[in-house]
Write a protein that holds these residues in place. Sequence first.
Motif, PDB file in Angstrom:
ATOM      1  N   ASN A 277       0.828  -1.203   0.096  1.00 34.85           N
ATOM      2  CA  ASN A 277      -0.091  -0.196   0.083  1.00 34.85           C
ATOM      3  C   ASN A 277       1.093   1.423  -0.072  1.00 34.85           C
ATOM      4  O   ASN A 277       1.625   1.350   0.849  1.00 34.85           O
TER       5      ASN A 277
ATOM      6  N   ASN B 141      -0.752   5.202  -0.844  1.00 33.34           N
ATOM      7  CA  ASN B 141      -1.670   6.082  -1.143  1.00 33.34           C
ATOM      8  C   ASN B 141      -1.067   7.164  -1.989  1.00 33.34           C
ATOM      9  O   ASN B 141      -0.073   7.953  -1.450  1.00 33.34           O
TER      10      ASN B 141
ATOM     11  N   GLU C 252      -3.156   9.550  -2.157  1.00 32.88           N
ATOM     12  CA  GLU C 252      -3.820  10.677  -1.404  1.00 32.88           C
ATOM     13  C   GLU C 252      -4.944  11.500  -2.133  1.00 32.88           C
ATOM     14  O   GLU C 252      -5.805  12.079  -1.679  1.00 32.88           O
TER      15      GLU C 252
ATOM     16  N   CYS D 190      -3.520   1.447  -3.732  1.00 37.73           N
ATOM     17  CA  CYS D 190      -3.112   2.684  -3.887  1.00 37.73           C
ATOM     18  C   CYS D 190      -4.735   3.495  -3.810  1.00 37.73           C
ATOM     19  O   CYS D 190      -5.399   3.205  -4.546  1.00 37.73           O
ATOM     20  N   GLY D 191      -5.026   4.309  -3.072  1.00 37.92           N
ATOM     21  CA  GLY D 191      -5.976   5.245  -2.831  1.00 37.92           C
ATOM     22  C   GLY D 191      -5.885   6.563  -2.314  1.00 37.92           C
ATOM     23  O   GLY D 191      -4.598   6.998  -2.649  1.00 37.92           O
ATOM     24  N   GLY D 192      -6.608   7.142  -1.496  1.00 40.00           N
ATOM     25  CA  GLY D 192      -6.429   8.231  -0.982  1.00 40.00           C
ATOM     26  C   GLY D 192      -7.637   8.955  -0.068  1.00 40.00           C
ATOM     27  O   GLY D 192      -8.439   8.028   0.462  1.00 40.00           O
TER      28      GLY D 192
END
Length: 335
Positions: free
Chosen positions: A169, A171, A173, A207-209
């Motif tokens: 992980n 991110n 963001e 990968c996110g945010g």
Amino acid sequence: MTAIDTSVLSRAREQVLDGGVGLGERDLVEVLRLPDDQLEALLALAHQVRMRWCGPEVEVEGIVSLKTGGCPEDCHFCSQSGQFSSPVRAAWLDISSLVEAARQTAATGASEFCIVAAVRGPDQRLMDQVAEGVRAIRAEVDIQVACSLGMLSQDQVDRLAALGVHRYNHNLETARSYFDRVVTTHTWQERVDTLRMVAAAGMEVCCGGIIGMGETLEQRAEFAVQLADLAPDEVPLNFLNPRPGTPFADLPVLDARDALRAIAAFRLALPRTILRFAGGRELTLGDLGARQGMLGGINAVIVGNYLTTLGRPAESDLELLAELKMPIKALSATL
């Protein structure tokens, strides 16, 4: 306005539901601007997309912080930054506690356990401790191990892959155009570079945010498309939980309807991706919103507490999944 809104849902039905191809930035902005009276239809479509392209299973994950606080970076949302006056202080978790946390996570039915450290990137001490922790968990607990250790070198990526780390992980963001309003001590591109090395090494990319940090709807749509371009295996969706002492402490909590629109928009941008409920959902959405999110495109959850904030009890999430007849993804299916 209504005619435009109806047409974007029609386009989404044809392109995303029928074709499995995510919406582009312009259509996502329209989705994010849909009026409240079309929210139910939007969520229903996003749920259909999730069921069509991902199936009914929900992936359950637990996370634990190996190294908390004292981070040198200035991510404006984060109470673990050593640059802010937030109450979180540096602490390390020992290996036996790490293994016990993994064991408790596995007992909930989770298939994924993520080891997190508040750092710019791991030094030798942290890499050695992570290696010891991964080996100990894999020897004693039947669960996949993921890591989130900041930006990596190629040697560190290779070492984690050799250890059998299943998913990494890191991110992004927020949208690239808004990133320097959120972080100034490193760049958006540095994060992307780590993600590309992770993917090339054969680990799954997570990968996110965070939604609700002052970004515009256009930047929210931009972010979804930029994530889709990276083709991540998982996208954790967090909602800002303003933390005392951070630069974002006084930002308002995102309106629940805007949060639900964002969930649906990200599903329509990423029809085949694991979309995970993560931090801030309890504050932003509450119990009713959690149900709506699960029926609006979400197909994974973090159970229990987060790194510095409390989450819903694992039992509450598991009861909701049972009520909605959404089976928990089995570990054997991820091996």
